[in-house]
Design an enzyme around this catalytic site. Structure first.
Site, mmCIF file in Angstrom:
data_model
loop_
_atom_site.group_PDB
_atom_site.id
_atom_site.type_symbol
_atom_site.label_atom_id
_atom_site.label_comp_id
_atom_site.label_asym_id
_atom_site.label_seq_id
_atom_site.Cartn_x
_atom_site.Cartn_y
_atom_site.Cartn_z
ATOM 1 C CE1 TYR A 178 -0.467 -0.164 0.536
ATOM 2 C CE2 TYR A 178 -1.371 1.823 -0.449
ATOM 3 C CZ TYR A 178 -0.729 0.611 -0.580
ATOM 4 O OH TYR A 178 -0.355 0.170 -1.821
ATOM 5 C CE1 TYR A 208 -1.070 4.100 -4.350
ATOM 6 C CE2 TYR A 208 -3.443 4.341 -4.214
ATOM 7 C CZ TYR A 208 -2.307 3.589 -4.019
ATOM 8 O OH TYR A 208 -2.409 2.319 -3.495
#
Lengths: 139, 372
Positions: B327, B276
Site C-alpha cells: 500500500y 484502487y
C-alpha cells in the site's frame, strides 16, 4: 468501582455550528433551512447545497427519520472507541432530507435494518454539549 | 517514462526521505535520465517529504514546477495529471511524482493525529465513533449490499483474486501466502461489514514515476507509455464523505465521463484496469463507476471470475494491489499499468494496449487512461 470513561473527542462548536449545539443542549435538533428554496442541510455550512443561496435560518426540526445505512465497529482506532466497542453507528435519513451520523440506542445489533423508523433523543456529554442519538419509534 | 520503487515491507529501516530518493533514483535509471534533468516534482500532500527535501536530498539543481495533491490515495492519478499538465503547458520537461512512507513501522495511517482538534466536519462524525477510513467506507459497503444484494462473499472474491495475482509477484508483501474465500469469511470483523481481509495492507516503501513529453520520451531507454486522459472528480457534497445523498455510487462516474471523453475511448477498449483497492467493496464501486459493470452487477461479475488474470474479461490489479502487493496509496497501480503496457507484468495481459488506472475512493477520485 471505577469511574466511567470520559470521552476525549467532544465536539468544539464554532461560530457556524454554535446554533446546532445550543439546540442539542436544549433538546432540539436544529437544521439550517434555505431562505430561497426551503431546502434543509446538514452538516452546517455557509450556503445551500440545493440552490447555492448563501445564508438561511436555523429551524427546529421533527427529529424523525429512518435508517439509511449502518456499521458495527469492532476494532477501535482511538481510546474513546476502545471504551465502547462493539458499538453501532447509523446514518439516519431525516424527514427533512439530510443524512446524519449517529448511534441507535436501545437495540441489539441484529435488530438494525434499513428504513427502521427512528426519533432523536439527546445524550449529555458535558454542561454545554449534548449529542443527538436515535431510538426506534414503537408503533 | 520511468518507474521505480523500493521493496515493500513492514519495517524499511530507512527514513521516508531515504525511501523517496531511492525510488526516484530507480525511476530515473529506468528512464535513462540523470538527476539534473528533473525540473518538476509532484507529491501527495500526505507525504512527509516536502519537494524541497527531495531537491536537496537528490541534488536537483533547479525545480521549475512543484505541486501537491491532497486526499490521500485519491491523488494517485491526479499527481500524474498535474505532471502532464505542467509539461503540456511548458512549465517543466521532466516531472517526477512520488510517494514514500513508513506506514507500517511508523505512524499508522488512518489513525487520528493526536493533536487533531474536534472542529469542522469531523465534529459530526468523530464524536459518534466514526474516525478511520474503514469506519466511513463501511457505510458505503452496507448501502451497496442493501440496494443491490451485494454480499460479503463477493468482497471475498475481490480479496482472493488480488492475492492470486500477488502470488505471481515476488515484490508483493503477500507473495507465498495464499488466501481462500473461507479464510476471508472467517477473518475477524473490523467494522461490520468489513472484515480483516477486506482492508488493504500497511506498508513501508516508496514508488516514483517519471513523466515527460512524448518528444523527449522518443529518445529514452524504455518504450514510451502515453497518457491519453486524466481526470479528477468530486461529486456534490463530498465533505465528511458520508453525508452525500447516495452511498451506493461513487463520484468516480464524473471522472469516468471526463476521462473517456479526453481519451476518445470507452470501457470496452480497456484491456486491463488498476482499481484502487483500499477496501474490497470500493473495487466494486470502481467497476460500476468506470462503466465495466452496470450498477449492482459488479458483485456477480467478480464472483464469476471477471477480474481474474488470465481468463477474466477485465483483469484487475495484476500486481496484487493495495490488498496484497503493498500500500503506497496507489502509485503502485500506475507502475503496474506501465508494466502491462510494456509487456513486463508478472501477470501479463496478452497484447495489452490500453490500461485504466482509477479510484472510486468515495471522497474524491482521480483516474488515468494510458496506452502503449
Amino acid at each position: 468501582m471505577s469511574a466511567p470513561y470520559v470521552p476525549v473527542l467532544v465536539p468544539v462548536p464554532d461560530q457556524e455550528t454554535q446554533p446546532f449545539w445550543d439546540g442539542c443542549r436544549e433538546g432540539k435538533l436544529m437544521l439550517q433551512r434555505c431562505g430561497t428554496c426551503g431546502g434543509f442541510r446538514y452538516p452546517p455550512r455557509p450556503s445551500c447545497p440545493h440552490c447555492t443561496t448563501p445564508g438561511g435560518e436555523w429551524v427546529a426540526t421533527s427529529g424523525r427519520g429512518r435508517i439509511y445505512s449502518w456499521m458495527i465497529v469492532h476494532h477501535p482506532v482511538h481510546a474513546d472507541q476502545k471504551a465502547k466497542v462493539p458499538y453501532n453507528v447509523v446514518m439516519v435519513e431525516l424527514e427533512e432530507g439530510p443524512h446524519i451520523v449517529s448511534e441507535l440506542i436501545g437495540v441489539e445489533f441484529d435488530e438494525i435494518r434499513a428504513d427502521l423508523e427512528v426519533s432523536v433523543v439527546f445524550e449529555q456529554l458535558s454542561p454545554t454539549i449534548s449529542l443527538p442519538k436515535f431510538r426506534r419509534v414503537e408503533n | 517514462m520511468g518507474i521505480g520503487q523500493t521493496d515493500f515491507s513492514k519495517k524499511s529501516g530507512r527514513t521516508e526521505l531515504q525511501l523517496a530518493c531511492e525510488a526516484i533514483g530507480a525511476a530515473l535509471e529506468d528512464a535513462g535520465l540523470p538527476v539534473a534533468a528533473v525540473d518538476g516534482l509532484v507529491r501527495y500532500k500526505s507525504d512527509t517529504n516536502l519537494e524541497i527535501a527531495v531537491v536537496s536530498g537528490l541534488g536537483i539543481p533547479n525545480l521549475r514546477y512543484f505541486g501537491e495533491v491532497g486526499y490521500g490515495g485519491s491523488a494517485h492519478c491526479a499527481v500524474i495529471g498535474h505532471a502532464a499538465s505542467a509539461i503540456a503547458c511548458g512549465m517543466a520537461d521532466v516531472v517526477v511524482c512520488f510517494r514514500a512512507a513508513n506506514e507500517r513501522s511508523g505512524v499508522r495511517f488512518g489513525l487520528p493525529d493526536p493533536t487533531w482538534e474536534m472542529q469542522g466536519v469531523q465534529t459530526f462524525t468523530a464524536a459518534f465513533g466514526m474516525i478511520s477510513p474503514g469506519q466511513r467506507f463501511a457505510m458505503f459497503a452496507r448501502r451497496h449490499m442493501l440496494r443491490f444484494g451485494t454480499t460479503s462473499r463477493q468482497f471475498a472474491h475481490v480479496a482472493v483474486t488480488m492475492r492470486e495475482h500477488a502470488l505471481r509477484n515476488p515484490n508483493a508483501m503477500m507473495y507465498g501466502r495464499p488466501l481462500t474465500i473461507e479464510d476471508h469469511q472467517q477473518s475477524r470483523m473490523i467494522v461490520d461489514p468489513l472484515r480483516l481481509y477486506d482492508c488493504c495492507l500497511e506498508t513501508d516503501g516508496a514508488v516514483a514515476i517519471v513523466v515527460t513529453s512524448a518528444e523527449r520520451a522518443r529518445d529514452l531507454r524504455q518504450r514510451p507509455v502515453y497518457v491519453m486522459g486524466a481526470a479528477q472528480a468530486t461529486g456534490p457534497d463530498p465533505n465528511g464523505i458520508v453525508f452525500r445523498p447516495d452511498l451506493s455510487t461513487s463520484e468516480a462516474s464524473f471522472a469516468a465521463r471526463d476521462l473517456y471523453a479526453m481519451a476518445g475511448v470507452g470501457p470496452k477498449d480497456v484491456d486491463v484496469a488498476m482499481l484502487y483497492d483500499h477496501f474490497t467493496p470500493l473495487v466494486l464501486f470502481a467497476l460500476e463507476a468506470y462503466g465495466f459493470c452496470k450498477p449492482g452487477e459488479s458483485g456477480p461479475f467478480v464472483e464469476a471470475g471477471g477480474i481474474k488474470w488470465p481468463n477474466g474479461s477485465l483483469p484487475v490489479n495484476t500486481h496484487g494491489g493495495n490488498l496484497s502487493e503493498g500500500y503506497i496509496q496507489g502509485l503502485t497501480h500506475v507502475s503496474e499499468a506501465v508494466r502491462q503496457l510494456r509487456g513486463t507484468s508478472t501477470s501479463q495481459v496478452r497484447d495489452a494496449e490500453i490500461a485504466l488506472v482509477g479510484s472510486a475512493t468515495a471522497q474524491v477520485s482521480s483516474a488515468l487512461i494510458l496506452r502503449r
